[in-house]
Design an enzyme around this catalytic site. Structure first.
Site, PDB file in Angstrom:
ATOM      1  CG  ASN A   6      -1.312   1.204   1.843  1.00  0.00           C
ATOM      2  OD1 ASN A   6      -1.467   2.183   1.120  1.00  0.00           O
ATOM      3  ND2 ASN A   6      -1.559   1.233   3.140  1.00  0.00           N
TER       4      ASN A   6
ATOM      5  CE  LYS B 122       1.504   2.700   5.350  1.00  0.00           C
ATOM      6  NZ  LYS B 122       1.801   2.667   6.760  1.00  0.00           N
TER       7      LYS B 122
ATOM      8  CG  HIS C 186      -3.968   0.517   6.784  1.00  0.00           C
ATOM      9  ND1 HIS C 186      -3.420   1.528   7.533  1.00  0.00           N
ATOM     10  CD2 HIS C 186      -2.944  -0.295   6.429  1.00  0.00           C
ATOM     11  CE1 HIS C 186      -2.097   1.336   7.605  1.00  0.00           C
ATOM     12  NE2 HIS C 186      -1.792   0.237   6.949  1.00  0.00           N
TER      13      HIS C 186
ATOM     14  CD  GLU D 135      -1.077   4.361   8.156  1.00  0.00           C
ATOM     15  OE1 GLU D 135      -1.309   4.589   6.956  1.00  0.00           O
ATOM     16  OE2 GLU D 135      -0.017   3.801   8.535  1.00  0.00           O
TER      17      GLU D 135
ATOM     18  CD  GLU E 249      -0.940  -4.052   7.716  1.00  0.00           C
ATOM     19  OE1 GLU E 249       0.174  -4.000   7.208  1.00  0.00           O
ATOM     20  OE2 GLU E 249      -1.816  -3.199   7.509  1.00  0.00           O
TER      21      GLU E 249
ATOM     22  N   GLY F 136       4.902   1.166  10.527  1.00  0.00           N
ATOM     23  CA  GLY F 136       5.464   2.488  10.279  1.00  0.00           C
ATOM     24  C   GLY F 136       6.820   2.733  10.919  1.00  0.00           C
TER      25      GLY F 136
ATOM     26  CB  SER G 129       8.279  -2.873  10.820  1.00  0.00           C
ATOM     27  OG  SER G 129       7.842  -1.624  11.281  1.00  0.00           O
TER      28      SER G 129
END
Ligand code: PGA
Length: 270
Positions: A9, A11, A97, A99, A169, A175, A216
Site C-alpha cells: 500500500n 499510502k 487499515h 490508519e 497488522e 510504520g 515493518s
C-alpha cells in the site's frame, strides 16, 4: 501447493508519475514469476489508479484501492464509490487499515459495511485487523482480533469467503515508529485468527482464506516471518516502495517457500 500473497500500500506518498514508474518497473521485474505461485497486489493513491490500470491491465499485478465507501452513490462528500473504483480497474479493496481506524475513526461496523459492499461488487476485500500497543499490554490482543473479525465479517456468506484476504497488522508494529514482532507472538496471533475464521466459516473454508502479516516487514525479517507455516503472505509498506527491493523480497520469499530446483524457471534471479 498454496500460493503466496504479497502486496503493498503506497499510502499517501506516490503521485501519478511516481506510481506509474514504480508499476512499470515492478511489472517488468516480476513478469517471469509464475502467478500460480504468487498473487501480487498494489494499492496506489486514488489519483493514480486510472494510469496504474493501464500498466497492470495486462495481468500480473492486481490493482487495489486503499479505501472505499459502503454505498454505490449518494451524499458522501469526499468518499469513493466501489462502482467508480471498478471503472478504473480496481480488483481488491483494502478495508480497515490501522490508519483508517485510528486516524480517520473507522469502526468495526463501518468496516463490516465496506466488506459486504466490496463483495457485492465482486471486489476482493483485504480486511486489515490488529491490536494497539495498549491492548497488547492489557493482554487482550487475541480478543481484539477475534472481535474485529467477528464484526468485520458479520453476515459474510461463506460462499463468498474465497474472495477474502486478511492482513494481520499490529498497530504498534506499523510504520517508522514500529516495533519488531517476535515470531512466537506472530504465530500465536495468526493461529487465533485462523481459529476465529473457523468459528465463523467452518474449518474447511477457514483454511482457504489467506492470512498476511504486515508491520515493518523488510528484507531481513520477511524470510523469518514467511517460515511460519500458517502464514500465507506479507503486506509490506516502506520496504516495498522501491520496485527493485520489493522484487528482491518477493523472490527471496518465494524461494524459501517453494522447491527452488523444481521451480527455478518460474522465479530465477536473472
Ligand atoms: P510498514 O507499513 O511496512 O511501513 O510498517 C505497513 C502497513 O501500513 O501496511
Amino acid at each position: 501447493m498454496k500460493k503466496l500473497y504479497l502486496g503493498t500500500n503506497t499510502k499517501m506518498y506516490k503521485n501519478i508519475v511516481q506510481t506509474t514508474q514504480y508499476l512499470i518497473k515492478l511489472a517488468e521485474l516480476t513478469q517471469d514469476i509464475d502467478r500460480d505461485l504468487l498473487e501480487l497486489f498494489v494499492f496506489p493513491s486514488f489519483t493514480a489508479l486510472d494510469a496504474a490500470n493501464k500498466i497492470v491491465s495486462e495481468g500480473g499485478i492486481l490493482l487495489g484501492a486503499q479505501n472505499m465507501c459502503w454505498e454505490d452513490e449518494g451524499q458522501f462528500t469526499g468518499e469513493i464509490s466501489p462502482v467508480m473504483l471498478k471503472e478504473v480497474g480496481v480488483k481488491i479493496a483494502e478495508i480497515g487499515h490501522s490508519e483508517r481506524r485510528h486516524i480517520m475513526g473507522e469502526t468495526d461496523e463501518m468496516v463490516n459495511r465496506k466488506v459486504l459492499c466490496a463483495l457485492r461488487h465482486g471486489l476482493m476485500p483485504l480486511l486489515c485487523i490488529g491490536e494497539t500497543e495498549e491492548q497488547k499490554k492489557l493482554g487482550i490482543s487475541e480478543e481484539v482480533l477475534r472481535l474485529q473479525l467477528k464484526i468485520g465479517l458479520h453476515h459474510v456468506n461463506p460462499s463468498m469467503a474465497s474472495m477474502l484476504r486478511i492482513a494481520y497488522e499490529p498497530v504498534w508494529a506499523i510504520g517508522v515508529q514500529g516495533k519488531p514482532i517476535t515470531l512466537t507472538y506472530a504465530a500465536h496471533m495468526i493461529a487465533a485468527i485462523r481459529d476465529e475464521l473457523s468459528e465463523i466459516f467452518g474449518a474447511f473454508i477457514a483454511e482457504t482464506i489467506p492470512i498476511l502479516y504486515g508491520g515493518s516487514v523488510n528484507n531481513e525479517n520477511a524470510l523469518r516471518l514467511i517460515a511460519l507455516p500458517e502464514l500465507d503472505g506479507l503486506f509490506i509498506g516502506r520496504a516495498a516502495w522501491d520496485a527493485v527491493n520489493f522484487n528482491m523480497i518477493i523472490r527471496d520469499v518465494l524461494m524459501s517457500r517453494f522447491d527452488y530446483t523444481q521451480k527455478k524457471a518460474a522465479f530465477s534471479r536473472e
